[in-house]
Motif scaffolding. Sequence first.
Motif, PDB file in Angstrom:
ATOM      1  N   ILE A 332       0.784  -1.274  -0.104  1.00 58.36           N
ATOM      2  CA  ILE A 332      -0.026  -0.050   0.026  1.00 58.36           C
ATOM      3  C   ILE A 332       0.921   1.182   0.015  1.00 58.36           C
ATOM      4  CG2 ILE A 332      -1.717   1.188   1.384  1.00 58.36           C
ATOM      5  CD1 ILE A 332      -2.649  -1.217   2.204  1.00 58.36           C
ATOM      6  N   VAL A 333       0.374   2.457  -0.756  1.00 67.10           N
ATOM      7  CA  VAL A 333       1.074   3.480  -0.877  1.00 67.10           C
ATOM      8  C   VAL A 333       0.060   4.609  -0.254  1.00 67.10           C
ATOM      9  CG1 VAL A 333       2.046   5.409  -2.175  1.00 67.10           C
ATOM     10  CG2 VAL A 333       2.616   2.954  -2.622  1.00 67.10           C
ATOM     11  N   ILE A 334       0.510   5.469   0.577  1.00 69.55           N
ATOM     12  CA  ILE A 334      -0.441   6.616   1.304  1.00 69.55           C
ATOM     13  C   ILE A 334       0.580   7.784   1.302  1.00 69.55           C
ATOM     14  CG2 ILE A 334      -1.482   7.355   3.245  1.00 69.55           C
ATOM     15  CD1 ILE A 334      -1.727   4.451   4.182  1.00 69.55           C
ATOM     16  N   LEU A 335       0.016   8.917   0.568  1.00 70.03           N
ATOM     17  CA  LEU A 335       0.864   9.877   0.475  1.00 70.03           C
ATOM     18  C   LEU A 335      -0.231  11.126   0.835  1.00 70.03           C
ATOM     19  CD1 LEU A 335       2.361   9.651  -3.220  1.00 70.03           C
ATOM     20  CD2 LEU A 335       3.540   9.174  -1.041  1.00 70.03           C
ATOM     21  N   LEU A 336       0.402  12.022   1.612  1.00 69.02           N
ATOM     22  CA  LEU A 336      -0.575  13.360   2.122  1.00 69.02           C
ATOM     23  C   LEU A 336       0.298  14.329   2.478  1.00 69.02           C
ATOM     24  CD1 LEU A 336      -1.650  12.760   5.533  1.00 69.02           C
ATOM     25  CD2 LEU A 336       0.092  11.267   4.724  1.00 69.02           C
ATOM     26  N   GLY A 337      -0.350  15.536   2.366  1.00 68.65           N
ATOM     27  CA  GLY A 337       0.220  16.927   2.744  1.00 68.65           C
ATOM     28  C   GLY A 337       0.349  16.982   4.121  1.00 68.65           C
ATOM     29  N   CYS A 338       1.537  17.775   4.466  1.00 72.26           N
ATOM     30  CA  CYS A 338       1.717  17.929   5.839  1.00 72.26           C
ATOM     31  C   CYS A 338       1.914  19.358   6.071  1.00 72.26           C
ATOM     32  CB  CYS A 338       3.073  17.179   6.145  1.00 72.26           C
ATOM     33  SG  CYS A 338       3.574  17.020   8.057  1.00 72.26           S
ATOM     34  N   PRO A 339       0.931  20.064   5.977  1.00 79.28           N
ATOM     35  CA  PRO A 339       1.132  21.635   6.223  1.00 79.28           C
ATOM     36  C   PRO A 339       1.541  22.140   7.378  1.00 79.28           C
ATOM     37  CG  PRO A 339      -1.279  20.996   5.921  1.00 79.28           C
ATOM     38  CD  PRO A 339      -0.485  19.670   6.095  1.00 79.28           C
ATOM     39  N   ASN A 340       2.596  23.317   7.234  1.00 81.00           N
ATOM     40  CA  ASN A 340       3.281  23.904   8.217  1.00 81.00           C
ATOM     41  C   ASN A 340       2.654  23.942   9.518  1.00 81.00           C
ATOM     42  OD1 ASN A 340       5.576  24.884   9.405  1.00 81.00           O
ATOM     43  ND2 ASN A 340       5.121  26.965   9.128  1.00 81.00           N
ATOM     44  N   GLY A 341       3.139  23.533  10.666  1.00 81.18           N
ATOM     45  CA  GLY A 341       2.242  23.935  12.152  1.00 81.18           C
ATOM     46  C   GLY A 341       1.475  22.550  12.312  1.00 81.18           C
ATOM     47  N   LYS A 342       1.406  21.609  11.434  1.00 79.64           N
ATOM     48  CA  LYS A 342       0.420  20.330  11.652  1.00 79.64           C
ATOM     49  C   LYS A 342       1.495  19.396  12.021  1.00 79.64           C
ATOM     50  CE  LYS A 342      -3.449  22.380  10.576  1.00 79.64           C
ATOM     51  NZ  LYS A 342      -4.626  22.559  11.499  1.00 79.64           N
ATOM     52  N   LYS A 343       0.894  18.053  12.448  1.00 78.71           N
ATOM     53  CA  LYS A 343       1.511  16.941  12.465  1.00 78.71           C
ATOM     54  C   LYS A 343       0.870  15.613  11.783  1.00 78.71           C
ATOM     55  CE  LYS A 343       0.144  15.721  17.232  1.00 78.71           C
ATOM     56  NZ  LYS A 343       0.455  15.405  18.650  1.00 78.71           N
ATOM     57  N   VAL A 344       1.552  14.811  11.333  1.00 77.00           N
ATOM     58  CA  VAL A 344       0.836  13.651  10.789  1.00 77.00           C
ATOM     59  C   VAL A 344       1.092  12.364  11.770  1.00 77.00           C
ATOM     60  CG1 VAL A 344       0.908  11.945   8.919  1.00 77.00           C
ATOM     61  CG2 VAL A 344       0.994  14.440   8.405  1.00 77.00           C
ATOM     62  N   LYS A 345       0.206  11.870  12.118  1.00 74.49           N
ATOM     63  CA  LYS A 345       0.013  10.706  12.900  1.00 74.49           C
ATOM     64  C   LYS A 345      -0.475   9.230  12.224  1.00 74.49           C
ATOM     65  CE  LYS A 345      -1.039   8.324  17.408  1.00 74.49           C
ATOM     66  NZ  LYS A 345      -1.628   8.500  18.677  1.00 74.49           N
ATOM     67  N   ALA A 346       0.429   8.196  12.048  1.00 69.14           N
ATOM     68  CA  ALA A 346      -0.188   7.280  11.322  1.00 69.14           C
ATOM     69  C   ALA A 346       0.196   5.848  12.154  1.00 69.14           C
ATOM     70  CB  ALA A 346       0.899   7.040  10.134  1.00 69.14           C
ATOM     71  N   GLU A 347      -0.817   4.731  11.927  1.00 72.58           N
ATOM     72  CA  GLU A 347      -0.734   3.834  12.881  1.00 72.58           C
ATOM     73  C   GLU A 347      -1.194   2.405  11.929  1.00 72.58           C
ATOM     74  OE1 GLU A 347      -2.364   4.484  17.042  1.00 72.58           O
ATOM     75  OE2 GLU A 347      -3.963   5.225  15.779  1.00 72.58           O
ATOM     76  N   PHE A 348      -0.588   1.337  12.089  1.00 77.10           N
ATOM     77  CA  PHE A 348      -0.596   0.269  11.006  1.00 77.10           C
ATOM     78  C   PHE A 348      -0.642  -1.078  12.026  1.00 77.10           C
ATOM     79  CE2 PHE A 348       1.868   3.535   9.082  1.00 77.10           C
ATOM     80  CZ  PHE A 348       1.109   3.674   7.959  1.00 77.10           C
ATOM     81  N   ASN A 349      -1.735  -2.001  11.792  1.00 76.59           N
ATOM     82  CA  ASN A 349      -2.021  -3.026  12.507  1.00 76.59           C
ATOM     83  C   ASN A 349      -0.949  -3.996  12.475  1.00 76.59           C
ATOM     84  OD1 ASN A 349      -3.822  -4.947  14.096  1.00 76.59           O
ATOM     85  ND2 ASN A 349      -3.870  -6.206  12.092  1.00 76.59           N
ATOM     86  N   LYS A 350      -0.187  -4.427  13.530  1.00 77.94           N
ATOM     87  CA  LYS A 350       1.004  -5.087  13.389  1.00 77.94           C
ATOM     88  C   LYS A 350       0.709  -6.188  13.939  1.00 77.94           C
ATOM     89  CE  LYS A 350       4.003  -4.217  16.945  1.00 77.94           C
ATOM     90  NZ  LYS A 350       5.066  -3.762  17.665  1.00 77.94           N
ATOM     91  N   CYS A 351      -0.137  -6.738  15.070  1.00 75.18           N
ATOM     92  CA  CYS A 351      -0.285  -8.006  15.703  1.00 75.18           C
ATOM     93  C   CYS A 351      -1.641  -7.951  16.263  1.00 75.18           C
ATOM     94  CB  CYS A 351       0.762  -7.936  16.879  1.00 75.18           C
ATOM     95  SG  CYS A 351       0.865  -9.620  17.617  1.00 75.18           S
TER      96      CYS A 351
END
Length: 422
Positions: A332-351
């Motif tokens: 899977i490929v996920i691309l997204l903008g990360c505007p100044n002053g924001k943060k990106v949080k990503a979680e992926f099912n591992k177990c």
Amino acid sequence: MFTSFIVLIILDSSFGFIKYDTGLLKVYDYEVSSFNCQNGFSKTATINFAGTFENQPQVFFYLEKIDLERAELEFKLSITTITVTSFQTLISCAKYRVYRTQIRWFAIDDQRIEVINNFNMINPDDKTFQIKNPNAQYGFLTLTSIHFTGQIDFQLSISSITTNSATVTITKVSGKFANLKQIGYQLVVGVQEAFINLGLMTPTGGFSSGALPIQTNRWFFIALQGLNYNYADNIRIETLFTNTATTLSYTFGAWQGVTETPNRHSQIWIAYQFTYSYKALECFSVRTSRREAFDLTILPPIYLELVSLNQIYTTIGNYNYIINKSVQPVNIVILLGCPNGKKVKAEFNKCNSCSTQKFYSITYNCFNKMNYVGFYPVFKQAFQQYNQLKINMQSSSLEITQVLYDQKITEQLIIKVQILNQ
């Protein structure tokens, strides 16, 4: 039939719920009750389960004994209601007499099996049905009612099953199919483990199954799929069972001096307890990237690609997609903008089996020079299965949930990506 199957029940130790039940309904039989089904007569019967199910169970049955009068006979039979404690059936006979229909019924609370009812279908023809579970790629049919006006010769078959539909076809013998005015049947589909099909039997009269080894945690089911009836006598089938500690057998013999009606039926062992439990996709690696995009406004807020599947999503909305079981691993490929002053949080099912640290969790703070973030997770399956995904894409978030058909239907989050304030 063998007593041990009548009392096969399992309880949920925490709540006292049963998971399955079975029995024999005899009230539609002139030898057992005051049953005189002809000329518009109808009768209902309520069957109480041996306990209470947690959810409304699925109920299916076969005609273990039938005696249908010759001439133009029409009878209808259906399940009208199902609750967690009982179900109700209705039989009606429009013209000539139905002497008996003894019904061997089964009830189960498990989403790895799905029962689709097509009761009392006038002008029988091929038909396609929608199914819920993409992994329900196996199944069988069982006849429940009939209306005929002369000789009949037909067979019901499942001609195809896909991830979302099953098609039932009926043979159309010239000169005989026109005499078949109505049939009813149940289509039962399930996962591979659900059924052991011993094949199609085509007795032309007397029949003996021979000794069949009893299968652990399974019911035996005789799926009547067709009749070859010469219109010379009643339609009669009487199934007589004999069993030992390790084997089961049944016969169709002479009934009241008359050979039983030639028929087509399949021998099915149906699981009421399962070994395999369906699990969500697990992420075993994830690569990330950050780069500068000179103009975020010309890029989609979030870009999702299911690599090698030609599936790309860039528009806000809700989507459903089934990943073929042959696709391993799932990239899977996920691309997204990360505007100044924001943060990106990503979680992926591992177990799936872990009590803690079930997700890979990645957080990036956004700034001008690195304002476009990429995640490249790779997922694996516990065993080969179709994977049904629900995709929720918004301007600042992406969630992918997997729908699992196990004993219950559950939804498990496998990907969550958010754009948040710092």
